[in-house]
Design a protein around this motif. Sequence first.
Motif, PDB file in Angstrom:
ATOM      1  N   ASP A  20       0.845  -1.187   0.000  1.00  0.00           N
ATOM      2  CA  ASP A  20       0.000   0.000   0.000  1.00  0.00           C
ATOM      3  C   ASP A  20       0.883   1.241   0.000  1.00  0.00           C
ATOM      4  O   ASP A  20       1.992   1.227   0.518  1.00  0.00           O
ATOM      5  N   ARG A  21       0.357   2.327  -0.588  1.00  0.00           N
ATOM      6  CA  ARG A  21       1.055   3.612  -0.573  1.00  0.00           C
ATOM      7  C   ARG A  21       0.258   4.564   0.292  1.00  0.00           C
ATOM      8  O   ARG A  21      -0.952   4.657   0.167  1.00  0.00           O
ATOM      9  N   ARG A  22       0.941   5.286   1.183  1.00  0.00           N
ATOM     10  CA  ARG A  22       0.289   6.218   2.087  1.00  0.00           C
ATOM     11  C   ARG A  22       0.801   7.622   1.808  1.00  0.00           C
ATOM     12  O   ARG A  22       1.983   7.813   1.507  1.00  0.00           O
ATOM     13  N   GLY A  23      -0.107   8.594   1.931  1.00  0.00           N
ATOM     14  CA  GLY A  23       0.292   9.975   1.746  1.00  0.00           C
ATOM     15  C   GLY A  23      -0.681  10.920   2.409  1.00  0.00           C
ATOM     16  O   GLY A  23      -1.755  10.519   2.864  1.00  0.00           O
ATOM     17  N   THR A  24      -0.314  12.188   2.456  1.00  0.00           N
ATOM     18  CA  THR A  24      -1.115  13.221   3.101  1.00  0.00           C
ATOM     19  C   THR A  24      -1.714  14.142   2.046  1.00  0.00           C
ATOM     20  O   THR A  24      -1.014  14.576   1.127  1.00  0.00           O
ATOM     21  N   VAL A  25      -2.990  14.450   2.201  1.00  0.00           N
ATOM     22  CA  VAL A  25      -3.666  15.371   1.289  1.00  0.00           C
ATOM     23  C   VAL A  25      -3.134  16.780   1.552  1.00  0.00           C
ATOM     24  O   VAL A  25      -3.197  17.275   2.675  1.00  0.00           O
ATOM     25  N   VAL A  26      -2.582  17.417   0.516  1.00  0.00           N
ATOM     26  CA  VAL A  26      -2.090  18.783   0.647  1.00  0.00           C
ATOM     27  C   VAL A  26      -3.003  19.778  -0.048  1.00  0.00           C
ATOM     28  O   VAL A  26      -2.927  20.979   0.215  1.00  0.00           O
ATOM     29  N   GLU A  27      -3.880  19.283  -0.930  1.00  0.00           N
ATOM     30  CA  GLU A  27      -4.842  20.152  -1.615  1.00  0.00           C
ATOM     31  C   GLU A  27      -6.017  19.315  -2.104  1.00  0.00           C
ATOM     32  O   GLU A  27      -5.830  18.257  -2.689  1.00  0.00           O
TER      33      GLU A  27
END
Length: 59
Positions: A20-27
């Motif tokens: 899985d790939r995880r990331g943070t919403v910046v926009e």
Amino acid sequence: MHAEVGDTVVVHGRTVGTTDRRGTVVEARGSDGPYLVKFDDGHESLVFPGPDVSVEARA
């Protein structure tokens, strides 16, 4: 699917052995996406929510 800035997006692997790939919403560019996401590896990409994406609200 709805996400806000600061939420975590998880893109689940679609094949066996894919992590899985995880990331943070910046926009958030719309109420239901697409979202500009900065992934843990530093890569930024537009994510269009689909069945392989889940959102974890920030605490």
